[in-house]
Design a protein around this motif. Sequence first.
Motif, PDB file in Angstrom:
ATOM      1  N   ILE A  81       0.667  -1.197  -0.124  1.00 14.10           N
ATOM      2  CA  ILE A  81      -0.078   0.058  -0.115  1.00 14.10           C
ATOM      3  C   ILE A  81       0.782   1.245  -0.150  1.00 14.10           C
ATOM      4  N   TYR A  82       1.782   1.157   0.720  1.00 12.87           N
ATOM      5  CA  TYR A  82       2.868   2.354   0.669  1.00 12.87           C
ATOM      6  C   TYR A  82       3.528   2.754  -0.449  1.00 12.87           C
ATOM      7  N   SER A  83       3.692   1.722  -1.177  1.00 11.00           N
ATOM      8  CA  SER A  83       4.373   2.001  -2.508  1.00 11.00           C
ATOM      9  C   SER A  83       3.374   2.204  -3.620  1.00 11.00           C
ATOM     10  N   LEU A  84       2.249   1.762  -3.522  1.00  7.66           N
ATOM     11  CA  LEU A  84       0.986   1.881  -4.720  1.00  7.66           C
ATOM     12  C   LEU A  84       0.474   3.399  -4.420  1.00  7.66           C
ATOM     13  N   ALA A  85       0.827   4.061  -3.107  1.00  8.30           N
ATOM     14  CA  ALA A  85       0.288   5.272  -2.982  1.00  8.30           C
ATOM     15  C   ALA A  85       0.783   6.148  -4.270  1.00  8.30           C
ATOM     16  N   ASP A  86       1.843   5.874  -4.962  1.00  7.15           N
ATOM     17  CA  ASP A  86       2.223   6.523  -5.945  1.00  7.15           C
ATOM     18  C   ASP A  86       1.492   6.553  -7.170  1.00  7.15           C
ATOM     19  N   GLN A  87       0.899   5.282  -7.239  1.00  9.56           N
ATOM     20  CA  GLN A  87      -0.169   4.992  -8.474  1.00  9.56           C
ATOM     21  C   GLN A  87      -1.492   6.049  -8.407  1.00  9.56           C
ATOM     22  N   VAL A  88      -1.698   6.175  -7.135  1.00 10.53           N
ATOM     23  CA  VAL A  88      -3.016   7.035  -6.994  1.00 10.53           C
ATOM     24  C   VAL A  88      -2.609   8.569  -6.625  1.00 10.53           C
ATOM     25  N   HIS A  89      -1.363   8.663  -6.556  1.00  7.93           N
ATOM     26  CA  HIS A  89      -1.014   9.770  -6.005  1.00  7.93           C
ATOM     27  C   HIS A  89      -1.578  10.637  -4.726  1.00  7.93           C
ATOM     28  N   ARG A  90      -1.662   9.791  -3.661  1.00  6.92           N
ATOM     29  CA  ARG A  90      -2.025  10.541  -2.497  1.00  6.92           C
ATOM     30  C   ARG A  90      -1.205   9.940  -1.421  1.00  6.92           C
ATOM     31  N   LYS A 150      19.090   3.574  -6.997  1.00 11.76           N
ATOM     32  CA  LYS A 150      19.764   3.576  -8.285  1.00 11.76           C
ATOM     33  C   LYS A 150      18.651   3.013  -9.214  1.00 11.76           C
ATOM     34  N   ILE A 151      17.530   2.673  -8.689  1.00 11.52           N
ATOM     35  CA  ILE A 151      16.846   1.755  -9.657  1.00 11.52           C
ATOM     36  C   ILE A 151      15.838   2.917  -9.967  1.00 11.52           C
ATOM     37  N   ASP A 152      15.722   2.868 -11.486  1.00 12.91           N
ATOM     38  CA  ASP A 152      14.512   3.895 -12.235  1.00 12.91           C
ATOM     39  C   ASP A 152      13.959   3.205 -13.432  1.00 12.91           C
ATOM     40  N   TYR A 153      12.910   2.617 -13.108  1.00 11.57           N
ATOM     41  CA  TYR A 153      12.197   1.753 -14.160  1.00 11.57           C
ATOM     42  C   TYR A 153      10.722   2.169 -14.085  1.00 11.57           C
ATOM     43  N   THR A 154      10.047   2.225 -15.382  1.00 10.86           N
ATOM     44  CA  THR A 154       8.595   2.196 -15.282  1.00 10.86           C
ATOM     45  C   THR A 154       8.337   1.126 -16.040  1.00 10.86           C
ATOM     46  N   THR A 155       7.037   0.363 -15.513  1.00  7.16           N
ATOM     47  CA  THR A 155       6.637  -1.163 -16.244  1.00  7.16           C
ATOM     48  C   THR A 155       5.695  -0.566 -17.512  1.00  7.16           C
ATOM     49  N   PRO A 156       5.668  -1.362 -18.590  1.00  5.57           N
ATOM     50  CA  PRO A 156       4.701  -1.254 -19.404  1.00  5.57           C
ATOM     51  C   PRO A 156       3.402  -0.918 -18.977  1.00  5.57           C
ATOM     52  N   ASP A 157       2.459  -0.465 -19.688  1.00  9.23           N
ATOM     53  CA  ASP A 157       1.147  -0.465 -19.396  1.00  9.23           C
ATOM     54  C   ASP A 157       0.599  -1.735 -18.852  1.00  9.23           C
ATOM     55  N   ILE A 158       0.086  -1.810 -17.624  1.00 10.44           N
ATOM     56  CA  ILE A 158      -0.507  -3.212 -17.313  1.00 10.44           C
ATOM     57  C   ILE A 158      -1.949  -2.831 -17.256  1.00 10.44           C
ATOM     58  N   PRO A 159      -2.918  -3.531 -18.031  1.00  7.13           N
ATOM     59  CA  PRO A 159      -4.297  -3.603 -18.054  1.00  7.13           C
ATOM     60  C   PRO A 159      -4.912  -3.404 -16.666  1.00  7.13           C
ATOM     61  N   GLN A 160      -5.882  -2.592 -16.216  1.00  7.51           N
ATOM     62  CA  GLN A 160      -6.366  -2.487 -15.268  1.00  7.51           C
ATOM     63  C   GLN A 160      -5.748  -1.860 -13.850  1.00  7.51           C
ATOM     64  N   ILE A 161      -4.322  -1.615 -14.179  1.00  7.15           N
ATOM     65  CA  ILE A 161      -3.545  -1.185 -12.979  1.00  7.15           C
ATOM     66  C   ILE A 161      -2.717  -0.032 -13.698  1.00  7.15           C
ATOM     67  N   GLY A 162      -2.153   0.213 -14.975  1.00 13.58           N
ATOM     68  CA  GLY A 162      -1.492   1.154 -15.374  1.00 13.58           C
ATOM     69  C   GLY A 162      -0.308   1.097 -15.324  1.00 13.58           C
ATOM     70  N   PHE A 163       0.640   2.188 -15.357  1.00 17.23           N
ATOM     71  CA  PHE A 163       2.025   2.110 -15.109  1.00 17.23           C
ATOM     72  C   PHE A 163       2.550   2.115 -13.647  1.00 17.23           C
ATOM     73  N   ILE A 164       3.493   1.077 -13.339  1.00 20.12           N
ATOM     74  CA  ILE A 164       3.976   0.984 -11.906  1.00 20.12           C
ATOM     75  C   ILE A 164       5.508   1.694 -12.125  1.00 20.12           C
ATOM     76  N   THR A 165       5.830   2.722 -11.317  1.00 20.44           N
ATOM     77  CA  THR A 165       6.835   3.012 -11.218  1.00 20.44           C
ATOM     78  C   THR A 165       7.798   2.532  -9.941  1.00 20.44           C
ATOM     79  N   LEU A 166       8.966   1.936 -10.486  1.00 22.90           N
ATOM     80  CA  LEU A 166       9.896   1.366  -9.633  1.00 22.90           C
ATOM     81  C   LEU A 166      11.201   2.318  -9.536  1.00 22.90           C
ATOM     82  N   ASN A 167      11.256   3.211  -8.479  1.00 25.68           N
ATOM     83  CA  ASN A 167      12.544   3.915  -8.177  1.00 25.68           C
ATOM     84  C   ASN A 167      12.705   4.189  -6.834  1.00 25.68           C
ATOM     85  N   GLY A 168      13.533   5.003  -6.411  1.00 26.41           N
ATOM     86  CA  GLY A 168      13.933   5.296  -5.120  1.00 26.41           C
ATOM     87  C   GLY A 168      12.952   5.430  -4.245  1.00 26.41           C
ATOM     88  N   LEU A 169      11.670   5.897  -4.481  1.00 28.41           N
ATOM     89  CA  LEU A 169      10.842   6.438  -3.638  1.00 28.41           C
ATOM     90  C   LEU A 169       9.759   5.111  -3.457  1.00 28.41           C
TER      91      LEU A 169
END
Length: 194
Positions: A81-90, A150-169
């Motif tokens: 949930i902590y990491s997925l807060a980035d998905q909903v920007h809240r 040091k990680i900075d990666y964004t997944t391809p668009d996942i249906p029903q989820i969207g893009f998942i950002t994997l970075n230092g945050l």
Amino acid sequence: YNLTLNLMSAFLYCMNYYIVEPSSTMYVNRLGAHDALSGTLIGMMPLAAFLSSIPYSMWTNRSFRHPFIMSCTLLIVGNLIYSLADQVHRAEVALLGRFICGLGAPKCIVRRYLADTTPMTLRTSVNAGFGMVVAAGSAMGPATAVLLNKIDYTTPDIPQIGFITLNGLTMPGYFMACLWLTFTVVVLATFEEP
């Protein structure tokens, strides 16, 4: 072996607590909140741990395995949930994730396990071991966060989820969720009631 698992959970919990420190201010800013919220983000875990200590204390009167598994489950969910807060920007979602992580705090279970299962002749050395794993986990959290930065990666668009950002945050939460998931599998497969 069970004692080692308990000490390992204390190590992982302290690592989990401190892993967000280096990135907390940047994360709350990214989520649209003020810098001051970063302190609250860090403080949600001990607040929830304080609240969960009494139920865990009562539950460990009957069992260690079930509270241990519940603790691990809450830590997996809270970190995701902590990491997925980035998905909903809240920022509220990140706070909720950290609070749920705190509800999973296993330190009360570990201390009770040590008190109930360790003979008096070993009590001092086991408590020294507890202090050592707490200190090591507290140091390992920020050190791991620096590496994850040091990680900075964004997944391809996942249906029903969207893009998942994997970075230092976001990686501290995803990384700890993976560690807790692995640890939970080990606990489910091997931990036995004393």
